[in-house]
Design a protein around this motif. Structure first.
Motif, PDB file in Angstrom:
ATOM      1  N   GLY A  30       0.807  -1.162  -0.196  1.00 53.04           N
ATOM      2  CA  GLY A  30      -0.030  -0.077   0.166  1.00 53.04           C
ATOM      3  C   GLY A  30       1.040   1.428  -0.031  1.00 53.04           C
ATOM      4  O   GLY A  30       0.494   2.455   0.387  1.00 53.04           O
ATOM      5  N   ILE A  31       2.096   1.005  -0.492  1.00 51.64           N
ATOM      6  CA  ILE A  31       2.999   2.316  -0.278  1.00 51.64           C
ATOM      7  C   ILE A  31       3.587   2.601  -1.755  1.00 51.64           C
ATOM      8  O   ILE A  31       4.557   1.766  -2.169  1.00 51.64           O
ATOM      9  CB  ILE A  31       4.030   2.246   0.665  1.00 51.64           C
ATOM     10  CG1 ILE A  31       3.502   1.731   1.864  1.00 51.64           C
ATOM     11  CG2 ILE A  31       5.037   3.410   0.626  1.00 51.64           C
ATOM     12  CD1 ILE A  31       4.429   1.326   2.863  1.00 51.64           C
ATOM     13  N   PRO A  32       3.020   3.769  -2.287  1.00 50.41           N
ATOM     14  CA  PRO A  32       3.729   3.927  -3.821  1.00 50.41           C
ATOM     15  C   PRO A  32       5.341   4.641  -3.248  1.00 50.41           C
ATOM     16  O   PRO A  32       5.392   5.184  -2.331  1.00 50.41           O
ATOM     17  CB  PRO A  32       2.963   5.122  -4.275  1.00 50.41           C
ATOM     18  CG  PRO A  32       2.337   5.809  -3.000  1.00 50.41           C
ATOM     19  CD  PRO A  32       1.986   4.492  -2.166  1.00 50.41           C
ATOM     20  N   VAL A  33       6.310   4.433  -4.031  1.00 55.86           N
ATOM     21  CA  VAL A  33       7.601   4.911  -3.838  1.00 55.86           C
ATOM     22  C   VAL A  33       7.723   6.407  -3.743  1.00 55.86           C
ATOM     23  O   VAL A  33       8.849   6.917  -3.368  1.00 55.86           O
ATOM     24  CB  VAL A  33       8.770   4.048  -4.359  1.00 55.86           C
ATOM     25  CG1 VAL A  33       8.855   2.677  -3.601  1.00 55.86           C
ATOM     26  CG2 VAL A  33       8.496   4.169  -5.877  1.00 55.86           C
ATOM     27  N   THR A  34       6.980   6.948  -4.626  1.00 51.63           N
ATOM     28  CA  THR A  34       6.869   8.413  -4.746  1.00 51.63           C
ATOM     29  C   THR A  34       5.680   8.836  -4.646  1.00 51.63           C
ATOM     30  O   THR A  34       4.712   8.327  -5.030  1.00 51.63           O
ATOM     31  CB  THR A  34       7.779   8.938  -6.259  1.00 51.63           C
ATOM     32  OG1 THR A  34       6.645   8.450  -7.352  1.00 51.63           O
ATOM     33  CG2 THR A  34       8.738   8.385  -6.238  1.00 51.63           C
ATOM     34  N   HIS A  35       5.705  10.245  -4.067  1.00 51.59           N
ATOM     35  CA  HIS A  35       4.295  10.992  -4.143  1.00 51.59           C
ATOM     36  C   HIS A  35       4.517  12.257  -3.757  1.00 51.59           C
ATOM     37  O   HIS A  35       5.502  12.925  -3.141  1.00 51.59           O
ATOM     38  CB  HIS A  35       3.664  10.533  -2.723  1.00 51.59           C
ATOM     39  CG  HIS A  35       2.129  10.985  -2.615  1.00 51.59           C
ATOM     40  ND1 HIS A  35       1.789  12.159  -2.302  1.00 51.59           N
ATOM     41  CD2 HIS A  35       1.001  10.149  -2.661  1.00 51.59           C
ATOM     42  CE1 HIS A  35       0.464  12.411  -2.049  1.00 51.59           C
ATOM     43  NE2 HIS A  35      -0.012  11.164  -2.501  1.00 51.59           N
ATOM     44  N   ARG A  36       3.915  13.294  -4.573  1.00 54.48           N
ATOM     45  CA  ARG A  36       4.215  14.738  -4.664  1.00 54.48           C
ATOM     46  C   ARG A  36       4.286  15.352  -3.077  1.00 54.48           C
ATOM     47  O   ARG A  36       4.954  16.547  -2.749  1.00 54.48           O
ATOM     48  CB  ARG A  36       3.074  15.651  -5.475  1.00 54.48           C
ATOM     49  CG  ARG A  36       3.333  15.181  -6.708  1.00 54.48           C
ATOM     50  CD  ARG A  36       2.449  16.229  -7.749  1.00 54.48           C
ATOM     51  NE  ARG A  36       1.151  16.006  -7.390  1.00 54.48           N
ATOM     52  CZ  ARG A  36       0.051  16.555  -7.807  1.00 54.48           C
ATOM     53  NH1 ARG A  36       0.290  17.577  -8.674  1.00 54.48           N
ATOM     54  NH2 ARG A  36      -1.040  16.405  -7.630  1.00 54.48           N
ATOM     55  N   GLU A  37       3.324  14.757  -2.234  1.00 54.50           N
ATOM     56  CA  GLU A  37       3.307  15.323  -0.761  1.00 54.50           C
ATOM     57  C   GLU A  37       4.287  14.619   0.062  1.00 54.50           C
ATOM     58  O   GLU A  37       4.502  15.239   1.230  1.00 54.50           O
ATOM     59  CB  GLU A  37       1.927  15.229  -0.232  1.00 54.50           C
ATOM     60  CG  GLU A  37       0.939  16.180  -1.087  1.00 54.50           C
ATOM     61  CD  GLU A  37      -0.564  15.749  -0.477  1.00 54.50           C
ATOM     62  OE1 GLU A  37      -0.678  15.309   0.559  1.00 54.50           O
ATOM     63  OE2 GLU A  37      -1.483  16.236  -1.401  1.00 54.50           O
ATOM     64  N   PHE A  38       4.972  13.573  -0.128  1.00 54.91           N
ATOM     65  CA  PHE A  38       5.849  12.858   0.465  1.00 54.91           C
ATOM     66  C   PHE A  38       7.239  12.640   0.176  1.00 54.91           C
ATOM     67  O   PHE A  38       8.111  12.353   1.045  1.00 54.91           O
ATOM     68  CB  PHE A  38       5.323  11.447   1.015  1.00 54.91           C
ATOM     69  CG  PHE A  38       3.983  11.727   1.832  1.00 54.91           C
ATOM     70  CD1 PHE A  38       4.139  11.626   3.188  1.00 54.91           C
ATOM     71  CD2 PHE A  38       2.740  11.748   1.200  1.00 54.91           C
ATOM     72  CE1 PHE A  38       2.838  11.655   4.242  1.00 54.91           C
ATOM     73  CE2 PHE A  38       1.639  11.681   2.062  1.00 54.91           C
ATOM     74  CZ  PHE A  38       1.581  11.956   3.342  1.00 54.91           C
ATOM     75  N   GLY A  39       7.562  12.927  -1.221  1.00 59.63           N
ATOM     76  CA  GLY A  39       8.809  12.777  -1.285  1.00 59.63           C
ATOM     77  C   GLY A  39       9.031  12.532  -3.108  1.00 59.63           C
ATOM     78  O   GLY A  39       7.971  11.852  -3.795  1.00 59.63           O
ATOM     79  N   GLU A  40       9.931  13.105  -3.454  1.00 56.34           N
ATOM     80  CA  GLU A  40      10.221  13.374  -5.249  1.00 56.34           C
ATOM     81  C   GLU A  40      11.501  12.614  -5.559  1.00 56.34           C
ATOM     82  O   GLU A  40      11.671  12.637  -6.409  1.00 56.34           O
ATOM     83  CB  GLU A  40      10.073  14.881  -5.481  1.00 56.34           C
ATOM     84  CG  GLU A  40       8.680  15.535  -5.103  1.00 56.34           C
ATOM     85  CD  GLU A  40       8.645  16.884  -5.787  1.00 56.34           C
ATOM     86  OE1 GLU A  40       9.873  17.587  -6.112  1.00 56.34           O
ATOM     87  OE2 GLU A  40       7.745  17.545  -6.103  1.00 56.34           O
ATOM     88  N   SER A  41      12.004  12.151  -4.505  1.00 57.28           N
ATOM     89  CA  SER A  41      13.255  11.189  -4.800  1.00 57.28           C
ATOM     90  C   SER A  41      13.137  10.029  -4.170  1.00 57.28           C
ATOM     91  O   SER A  41      12.703   9.657  -3.126  1.00 57.28           O
ATOM     92  CB  SER A  41      14.691  12.164  -4.372  1.00 57.28           C
ATOM     93  OG  SER A  41      14.577  12.137  -2.797  1.00 57.28           O
ATOM     94  N   PHE A  42      13.803   9.004  -4.879  1.00 55.79           N
ATOM     95  CA  PHE A  42      13.726   7.716  -4.497  1.00 55.79           C
ATOM     96  C   PHE A  42      15.107   7.013  -4.806  1.00 55.79           C
ATOM     97  O   PHE A  42      15.556   7.119  -5.932  1.00 55.79           O
ATOM     98  CB  PHE A  42      12.325   6.729  -5.199  1.00 55.79           C
ATOM     99  CG  PHE A  42      12.531   5.242  -4.780  1.00 55.79           C
ATOM    100  CD1 PHE A  42      12.310   4.855  -3.732  1.00 55.79           C
ATOM    101  CD2 PHE A  42      12.660   4.580  -5.937  1.00 55.79           C
ATOM    102  CE1 PHE A  42      12.099   3.461  -3.652  1.00 55.79           C
ATOM    103  CE2 PHE A  42      12.552   3.203  -6.081  1.00 55.79           C
ATOM    104  CZ  PHE A  42      12.468   2.554  -4.706  1.00 55.79           C
ATOM    105  N   ALA A  43      15.593   6.162  -3.985  1.00 55.34           N
ATOM    106  CA  ALA A  43      16.960   5.443  -4.202  1.00 55.34           C
ATOM    107  C   ALA A  43      16.637   3.839  -3.791  1.00 55.34           C
ATOM    108  O   ALA A  43      15.894   3.719  -2.955  1.00 55.34           O
ATOM    109  CB  ALA A  43      17.940   5.987  -3.274  1.00 55.34           C
ATOM    110  N   VAL A  44      17.299   3.228  -4.511  1.00 56.76           N
ATOM    111  CA  VAL A  44      17.388   1.687  -4.519  1.00 56.76           C
ATOM    112  C   VAL A  44      18.754   1.563  -4.034  1.00 56.76           C
ATOM    113  O   VAL A  44      19.746   1.894  -4.532  1.00 56.76           O
ATOM    114  CB  VAL A  44      17.054   0.608  -5.467  1.00 56.76           C
ATOM    115  CG1 VAL A  44      15.305   0.958  -5.718  1.00 56.76           C
ATOM    116  CG2 VAL A  44      17.922   1.219  -6.821  1.00 56.76           C
ATOM    117  N   VAL A  45      19.189   0.600  -2.618  1.00 53.53           N
ATOM    118  CA  VAL A  45      20.384   0.503  -2.134  1.00 53.53           C
ATOM    119  C   VAL A  45      20.638  -0.946  -1.669  1.00 53.53           C
ATOM    120  O   VAL A  45      19.764  -1.407  -1.220  1.00 53.53           O
ATOM    121  CB  VAL A  45      20.584   1.519  -0.831  1.00 53.53           C
ATOM    122  CG1 VAL A  45      21.935   1.382  -0.279  1.00 53.53           C
ATOM    123  CG2 VAL A  45      20.264   2.951  -1.368  1.00 53.53           C
ATOM    124  N   THR A  46      21.569  -1.357  -2.036  1.00 51.43           N
ATOM    125  CA  THR A  46      21.975  -2.774  -1.616  1.00 51.43           C
ATOM    126  C   THR A  46      22.307  -2.602  -0.015  1.00 51.43           C
ATOM    127  O   THR A  46      23.139  -1.503   0.437  1.00 51.43           O
ATOM    128  CB  THR A  46      23.400  -3.118  -2.189  1.00 51.43           C
ATOM    129  OG1 THR A  46      23.698  -4.798  -1.478  1.00 51.43           O
ATOM    130  CG2 THR A  46      24.454  -2.540  -2.070  1.00 51.43           C
TER     131      THR A  46
END
Length: 484
Positions: free
Chosen positions: A129-145
């Motif tokens: 139930g969680i999109p990884v981006t959202h205009r009100e919560f975050g505009e940047s997303f990273a995938v990290v090992t």
């Protein structure tokens, strides 16, 4: 010898329907498949029956095949002139080491294609139930090992950049390093109250989640012994889960079902159960081989008063035999019956009126059409083999691995033949743990099925009066259903 070709395919995060069209097409034409632990083994059902299956899975504490051996095997199989699929969980380009495998093929002058897949760092949060981006919560997303090749496995990252410059971070396989991750993010400016969610087996019905903050998630995970495979998602966007959690609200979410199979065709029941949110393990995996036609039965075909079909496939094959032998179907005077609702439907689809086995009179000349799995209590009947159905033994170790990681809570037995196979090929051969008979709800589709189960010492928790997929779905979704 002509050189073959490799397809480096992303299998997606787990839900079998999340494979790409191009990836599925590659599987369907494969001659060899090298598959990983996190690739849903149900995808192997789409491979040709003579396809060679090679397990390359890795567990946290051991490797079945090391990466260098996988590279060498991939090259060797392509050099044999084979169409080879390397099936990898998620997306092969996201921590999937596809670069190393592609380089090995390129260095040997071999042809290959890379088929992207849906990566778990995006899919697992969405299924929680969680999109990884959202205009009100975050505009940047990273995938990290969350692991690297160092001795302690702790990745050397730009922690300041992650903590201050990235809104949402997905760490892959990071459960053992949770204290290290949390400490470094907090030390470099991330609030200790930043929401965190752990998502284990994302997109499967056995998906588990654990929520917390950077200050307490490590302790919470240790307390409940939370383990990989899991995605760790860090960011304020986690707060959307309460409103957008859709997958875990499916009526059969959490149901892990073993469905006893008698046929080689795709199961409509299994597909519907998965649509409703269940994980379905279909046992066993069958394949068909041709057999010589029994001319004695063909010559006496007009003498039979009842014909019982053991599977939908037997209906199709019987009609094909009649056509091949030049026999007018009007010569067949018998009433038609099916061992399952699927068999009855197959007959009706061909234009024949048919009833279930339970409606068949116990007198008259009977012909049973199908394979060697003849229903119980029909010793007096003649038998007509349309093909020989055999268990695909390549799938036996696959079933064992799947059952080790699953938590089966339901067993569905569609017909009396399926009971015999489930016990003799599953329980007695120790492919299926006998303990499941005690810990799972056993559902029998029909009275005849329940009687067969009793003969093997099994007690049904539910006997469905209407042995069809709709009744099964209704029962498992806790709606009103007809049962005795």
């Amino acid at each position: 010898m002509e050189k073959g070709k490799a397809f480096l395919v992303g299998a997606g995060p787990g839900d079998v329907q999340l494979i790409t069209v191009k990836g599925l097409e590659a599987i369907k034409k494969a001659e060899v498949i090298l598959y990983d632990r996190l690739a849903n083994p149900k995808l192997l059902d789409y491979a040709p029956s003579d396809c060679e299956l090679i397990y390359c899975g890795k567990l946290p504490d051991r490797h079945v095949l090391r990466q260098e051996m996988i590279n060498d095997l991939l090259v060797a199989k392509v050099l044999e002139g084979k169409i080879v699929v390397r099936l990898k969980g998620g997306d092969p380009g996201v921590f999937g080491r596809v670069g190393e495998e592609a380089a090995a093929l390129a260095e040997n002058g071999l042809s290959f294609e890379i088929v992207p897949g849906i990566t778990s760092g995006i899919a697992a949060p969405l299924y929680a139930g969680i999109p990884v981006t959202h205009r009100e919560f975050g505009e940047s997303f990273a995938v990290v090992t969350a692991h690297d090749k160092s001795e302690n496995g702790q990745p050397k990252l730009d922690w300041n950049g992650l903590a201050t410059g990235i809104d949402t971070i997905a760490f892959y396989m990071g459960i053992s390093n949770l204290p290290y991750i949390s400490e470094n993010l907090i030390r470099n400016g991330k609030s200790q109250e930043t929401p965190v969610i752990l998502i284990q087996w994302g997109t499967f019905s056995r998906q588990q989640t654990l929520e917390g903050t950077l200050s307490n998630i490590a302790a919470k995970a240790e307390e409940v012994n939370f383990t990989n495979p899991a995605i760790t998602l860090v960011g304020d966007i986690v707060s959307l889960r309460e409103k957008l959690n859709w997958f875990e609200k499916k009526p059969l979410f959490g149901k892990q079902i073993v469905l006893a199979r008698t046929g080689t065709d795709e199961s409509e029941l299994a597909r519907e159960l998965m649509e409703q949110g269940a994980d379905v393990i279909e046992f066993p995996k069958w394949k068909r081989v041709t057999v010589p036609i029994d001319q004695r039965v063909i010559k006496r075909i007009a003498e039979y008063e009842q014909i019982l079909f053991t599977s939908p496939e037997s209906v199709r094959e019987f009609i094909q035999v009649l056509i091949a032998e030049g026999i007018d179907v009007r010569r067949v005077k018998a009433d038609f019956y099916g061992c399952s609702a699927k068999s009855v439907k197959a007959l009706k689809d061909k234009g024949f009126f048919a009833e279930l086995e339970g409606e068949m009179p116990q007198h008259g000349k009977l012909l049973i059409v199908g394979d060697r799995e003849i229903p119980l209590n029909y010793d007096h009947a003649d038998r007509f083999l349309t093909s020989q159905k055999v268990i695909d033994e390549q799938f036996t170790p696959i079933f064992k691995r799947v059952l080790e990681e699953a938590s089966v809570n339901t067993i569905v037995l569609p017909c009396s033949i399926s009971v015999k196979t489930f016990i003799e090929e599953g329980i007695l051969k120790e492919t299926i743990p006998q303990q499941l008979l005690k810990t799972s709800e056993i559902i029998c589709m029909g009275v005849k099925t329940a009687e067969a189960a009793r003969q093997y010492g099994m007690k049904a928790d539910m006997v469905l009066e209407s042995p069809d997929k709709t009744t099964v779905i209704d029962r498992l979704c806790r709606k009103e259903a007809a049962y005795v």
